[in-house]
Scaffold this active site. Sequence first.
Site, PDB file in Angstrom:
ATOM      1  N   GLU A 160       0.847  -1.371   0.025  1.00 39.69           N
ATOM      2  CA  GLU A 160      -0.099  -0.043   0.084  1.00 39.69           C
ATOM      3  C   GLU A 160       0.769   1.181   0.018  1.00 39.69           C
ATOM      4  OE1 GLU A 160      -3.789  -2.048   2.451  1.00 39.69           O
ATOM      5  OE2 GLU A 160      -2.849  -0.144   3.205  1.00 39.69           O
ATOM      6  N   PRO A 161       0.415   2.467  -0.570  1.00 40.00           N
ATOM      7  CA  PRO A 161       1.086   3.685  -0.448  1.00 40.00           C
ATOM      8  C   PRO A 161       1.868   3.921   0.899  1.00 40.00           C
ATOM      9  CG  PRO A 161      -0.842   3.952  -1.732  1.00 40.00           C
ATOM     10  CD  PRO A 161      -1.098   2.556  -1.082  1.00 40.00           C
ATOM     11  N   GLY A 219       3.650   0.332   2.474  1.00 41.00           N
ATOM     12  CA  GLY A 219       4.541  -0.555   1.808  1.00 41.00           C
ATOM     13  C   GLY A 219       4.260  -2.003   1.809  1.00 41.00           C
ATOM     14  N   ARG A 233      35.071 -12.509 -30.085  1.00 38.86           N
ATOM     15  CA  ARG A 233      35.452 -11.136 -30.024  1.00 38.86           C
ATOM     16  C   ARG A 233      37.125 -11.246 -30.165  1.00 38.86           C
ATOM     17  NH1 ARG A 233      35.845  -5.992 -31.615  1.00 38.86           N
ATOM     18  NH2 ARG A 233      36.342  -4.607 -30.007  1.00 38.86           N
ATOM     19  N   GLN A 274      30.368  -5.797 -18.698  1.00 37.97           N
ATOM     20  CA  GLN A 274      31.846  -5.588 -18.693  1.00 37.97           C
ATOM     21  C   GLN A 274      32.578  -6.373 -19.517  1.00 37.97           C
ATOM     22  OE1 GLN A 274      33.221  -3.233 -16.750  1.00 37.97           O
ATOM     23  NE2 GLN A 274      35.285  -3.404 -17.401  1.00 37.97           N
ATOM     24  N   GLU A 304       9.298  -9.287  -3.764  1.00 37.73           N
ATOM     25  CA  GLU A 304       9.249 -10.283  -2.947  1.00 37.73           C
ATOM     26  C   GLU A 304       9.910 -10.335  -1.418  1.00 37.73           C
ATOM     27  OE1 GLU A 304       7.081 -12.250  -3.938  1.00 37.73           O
ATOM     28  OE2 GLU A 304       6.989 -12.075  -6.002  1.00 37.73           O
TER      29      GLU A 304
END
Length: 369
Positions: free
Chosen positions: A120-121, A124, A260, A328, A355
């Site tokens: 909830e606002p 939380g 590469r 990276q 979660e």
Amino acid sequence: MTVTELAGAALLDEVVRLTRDELRPSADAAEEAKEFPRELVRRLCELGLVRLGLPESRSGLVFCRAIETLASGWLAVAESVHLQVLAAVGPARFGGTHVRDDVLPTMLSGAVIGGNCFSEPNAGSDLSHLETTAVLDGDRYRLNGEKSWVGHANVGGVFNVYCRTAGGGLGGITCLLVDADSPGLSVHRPVRKMGVRALPTATITFTDVLVPRDRVIGRPNRGMLVASDVFVQGRIGLAACAVGLAQGALEYAVAYAKKRIQFGQPVIQFQGVSFLLADMATQIQAARQLLHYAVTRRDAGHDVSVEAAQAKLFSTDVAMRVTTDAVQVLGAYGYTQDSPAERWMREAKLLQIIEGTNQIQRAAIAARL
């Protein structure tokens, strides 16, 4: 092999095929367009993945392997199937006859998408401070309040809504199964998320929504018993998503490092790159084994509250490290949207938050030491 093992092997083969042929080719465009893959999710539910994910199926290992595979191709799809399982956990174990006979089958098949309304606002994810209320009015509850961060909000057909029906604290909480088309239920526009954009998340407002008494999941004022099962399953399913996402990033980085060429040789032959990849592979394997240990114990009937929290904590931290390291390895190319690596890094960050944040997981583990 037993019949169950054969069925599990065949299901995993199909999940591998779908991930290779349909999820990976579709992910980038759908994420950019914020298009929910409704048909793909329905087909995966029809394979039986939601039923396998329920704790009583005792097939958690097969479910985790399937989610790992899906997440290696497209996290939003894996997360959607995971959310569908979480929506079905309460109705499957605690639902009344009407819910189990009429509503649950539509959720298991994917014909109806489900969601959970916890946050909830103002509160939380702290359920002890819920402000959404439901007052018994004859044979129906009158539901009022607002829920935030609801996964599947804009595509869901039913929602498990946790609300206050009595008292304060964690007592007096009730779980109601609410139809999305109920008068007075309003879904806001989707949240503009940093990642997993194809999976809609939004706020839902309830204004005098009437919910029949036979839609109570479990017992009135005992909704925390339902929530506890959902939390454990949520940590397990999310850990599987994290392991799969990290595995996909590793495989992509290895393939790139092999082709590469720098200074006359593939970059994977440079120790700085090869050791980075070795650490990534080791971390993923450790996370996978921790997850599989937790789910194997749960399939055997043990309480795995701590193991599930450990798996969620470790796996999502690993996913963040591995996806960052994959960028990276790819260098400047990894920082562009022409590579999926930057999307994976954004998605991994979400897994450390939902979660229950990883700080909450640490607190839960420490409390049991």
